[in-house]
Design a protein around this motif. Sequence first.
Motif, PDB file in Angstrom:
ATOM      1  N   GLY A 218      14.932  -6.492   0.309  1.00  0.00           N
ATOM      2  CA  GLY A 218      14.899  -5.231  -0.436  1.00  0.00           C
ATOM      3  C   GLY A 218      13.527  -4.618  -0.556  1.00  0.00           C
ATOM      4  O   GLY A 218      13.293  -3.782  -1.439  1.00  0.00           O
ATOM      5  N   LEU A 219      12.613  -4.969   0.361  1.00  0.00           N
ATOM      6  CA  LEU A 219      11.230  -4.499   0.252  1.00  0.00           C
ATOM      7  C   LEU A 219      10.951  -3.252   1.085  1.00  0.00           C
ATOM      8  O   LEU A 219       9.933  -2.586   0.885  1.00  0.00           O
ATOM      9  N   LEU A 220      11.825  -2.936   2.042  1.00  0.00           N
ATOM     10  CA  LEU A 220      11.603  -1.744   2.858  1.00  0.00           C
ATOM     11  C   LEU A 220      12.927  -1.261   3.436  1.00  0.00           C
ATOM     12  O   LEU A 220      13.948  -1.962   3.389  1.00  0.00           O
TER      13      LEU A 220
ATOM     14  N   ARG B 291       0.811  -1.218   0.000  1.00  0.00           N
ATOM     15  CA  ARG B 291       0.000   0.000   0.000  1.00  0.00           C
ATOM     16  C   ARG B 291       0.846   1.271   0.000  1.00  0.00           C
ATOM     17  O   ARG B 291       0.304   2.364  -0.133  1.00  0.00           O
ATOM     18  N   GLY B 292       2.168   1.150   0.186  1.00  0.00           N
ATOM     19  CA  GLY B 292       2.998   2.342   0.061  1.00  0.00           C
ATOM     20  C   GLY B 292       3.917   2.656   1.214  1.00  0.00           C
ATOM     21  O   GLY B 292       4.677   3.635   1.145  1.00  0.00           O
ATOM     22  N   VAL B 293       3.896   1.882   2.300  1.00  0.00           N
ATOM     23  CA  VAL B 293       4.840   2.119   3.387  1.00  0.00           C
ATOM     24  C   VAL B 293       6.239   1.707   2.935  1.00  0.00           C
ATOM     25  O   VAL B 293       6.424   0.623   2.378  1.00  0.00           O
ATOM     26  N   GLU B 294       7.215   2.573   3.172  1.00  0.00           N
ATOM     27  CA  GLU B 294       8.577   2.308   2.726  1.00  0.00           C
ATOM     28  C   GLU B 294       9.566   2.196   3.879  1.00  0.00           C
ATOM     29  O   GLU B 294      10.661   1.661   3.708  1.00  0.00           O
ATOM     30  N   HIS B 295       9.207   2.741   5.039  1.00  0.00           N
ATOM     31  CA  HIS B 295      10.138   2.786   6.168  1.00  0.00           C
ATOM     32  C   HIS B 295       9.502   2.168   7.411  1.00  0.00           C
ATOM     33  O   HIS B 295       8.337   2.435   7.726  1.00  0.00           O
TER      34      HIS B 295
ATOM     35  N   ALA C 233      10.070  -9.868  11.168  1.00  0.00           N
ATOM     36  CA  ALA C 233       9.473  -9.721   9.831  1.00  0.00           C
ATOM     37  C   ALA C 233      10.044  -8.491   9.128  1.00  0.00           C
ATOM     38  O   ALA C 233      10.337  -8.525   7.923  1.00  0.00           O
ATOM     39  N   ALA C 234      10.223  -7.402   9.875  1.00  0.00           N
ATOM     40  CA  ALA C 234      10.796  -6.189   9.281  1.00  0.00           C
ATOM     41  C   ALA C 234      12.216  -6.441   8.789  1.00  0.00           C
ATOM     42  O   ALA C 234      12.607  -6.009   7.692  1.00  0.00           O
ATOM     43  N   ALA C 235      13.008  -7.149   9.591  1.00  0.00           N
ATOM     44  CA  ALA C 235      14.383  -7.457   9.185  1.00  0.00           C
ATOM     45  C   ALA C 235      14.400  -8.356   7.945  1.00  0.00           C
ATOM     46  O   ALA C 235      15.237  -8.201   7.046  1.00  0.00           O
ATOM     47  N   GLU C 236      13.464  -9.306   7.891  1.00  0.00           N
ATOM     48  CA  GLU C 236      13.386 -10.197   6.731  1.00  0.00           C
ATOM     49  C   GLU C 236      13.026  -9.421   5.471  1.00  0.00           C
ATOM     50  O   GLU C 236      13.613  -9.646   4.396  1.00  0.00           O
ATOM     51  N   LEU C 237      12.091  -8.497   5.580  1.00  0.00           N
ATOM     52  CA  LEU C 237      11.692  -7.720   4.400  1.00  0.00           C
ATOM     53  C   LEU C 237      12.770  -6.726   3.994  1.00  0.00           C
ATOM     54  O   LEU C 237      12.920  -6.420   2.810  1.00  0.00           O
TER      55      LEU C 237
END
Length: 550
Positions: free
Chosen positions: A49-51, A22-26, A41-45
Amino acid sequence: MTAAVAASSEFATALLLALVERGVEHVVVSPGSRSQALALAAAELEAAGLLHLHVRIDERDAAFLALGIGMATRRPAAVITTSGSAVGNLVPAAMEAARAQVPMLLLTADRPAELRGTGANQTTRQANILGDLATLDHDLAEEDYARDPVGLAVRLACEVLPFAELNRPGIDDEHVSLRGPMQVNVQFVEPLSGRHTETSALQALVRRRIDDERPQHPLLNATRKEAATVPARGTVLVAGLGADVDLVRAARDVGVPVIAEITSGARQWHTVKGYREWLDHGADGACRMIVTGLPSLSRQVWHFAERADVQVIAVAPAGREHFSPGHRARRVDLLRFEATAQGGDAHGDGAADAPGASVVADEPLTGEALTREAVIDAVWRHSRIDAPSADAIYLASSHMVRVADERVEASAVPVFGHRGLAGIDGTISAASGVADARRAAGAGALTRLVIGDLAFAHDVGGLLRPECEAAPPLQIIVVNDHGGSIFAGLEVATADPALYERVVRTPQPLRVRETAAAYGWAYHQARDVADLDGLVAAGEPGIVEVVIDA
């Protein structure tokens, strides 16, 4: 035998994937046990290269970093914290986000509701901690996220960013997300993390569910808007934090005098030189004040709006706090001007005609003593305005932002500052958020923070970051006048000098050089104006100390 999927990690990963779609980048993480599913999950993404991931050990700094990211991108950064007092540390930045209408998403991990009020460790009543400041508020139990983790994740993401499909040419980024702070409180139970569906498969499932969700777009609905038309003659427009730049530009084009505060985002259309004195002397007989955003840098604007013979119209969305001294302003959604023969610069010797002009000294005066005005001159003189590599300026609240507001005329340099509630807390973190977000967007430019010694000391923890994260493209210019010099111009300055010094000015034994070294930042001290000019011109990230006699 394959381990069972852990509902905590399945939901956490699906939620972050849906937010990214939906557009969250950080995402900003403060470490903790209860929040481990979200953090991992944040570290995995990030690894995929997703965030962009930022880790801060202090939750208050994490929230202010997210505030700066939201200012720069107009999209929410997600802040992940564990339970207990960690959540309380998010409140100051969330209060600022609410007043300034900066998007921010708080993902707060909690313990099960049945432990509330039992004296259980690290358990408090943290759900709905923002009260009516939150624009979105959910308190989720295990049965909520375990039943359909992907479906719930998608529904939440579409609530946070309901207008993502509208992010196309002609639609401003600010229309993609809800404004202000949002909280999703999740009561995680053991296992707090574990195996989840393979990420690419989960991402595909999230995308399908988003297509099925078909979010509604209130912006496209035909709703009644309160509108007004006013004559240009006899009108003055004031732009504060969060101003509608299109309205400011329209006012300038028809000759309405424009007072655009330095942190309004509309300074390039500012036309009234010395606006404080101009308002004190009657504003050339103006009888109508149009206000967009929330002005906060002068008493004169407020006092002029309080006059019985002045009509005040605030242009702001319904339900949002707006400028209204005495609660007598008329609020409208839309406003247009009836052009008159007034034309041109409505205030004689006003600002330069060319948008982007910045009226400061062209060259430094060699050997001159260091002053606050010299700092502002150097910062604006060496800030590039050529997109996409335009530099940015972050102004801490208190003395220096007012010096800039009085000294700089029309300027297209992007200027940031958390002037909603005008606190000095979190300033280094917020400026770092702006710098990090601009770098991630490919701006490739420097952000300069102008900050006093007390505001610097207040958020010195904002200098800290993990070893694996690159330092931000941020030059911190510390104007060290040994205490709270802003109070010298207020009523309290007439108090007993010893009492004033003890509890108001409060000078601190701050050693900026040693502080910079402790946190691994480059340090320079400007000895005179020429030295200052050279250090600012070099544009090297680090800390520049400017010692000024109070």
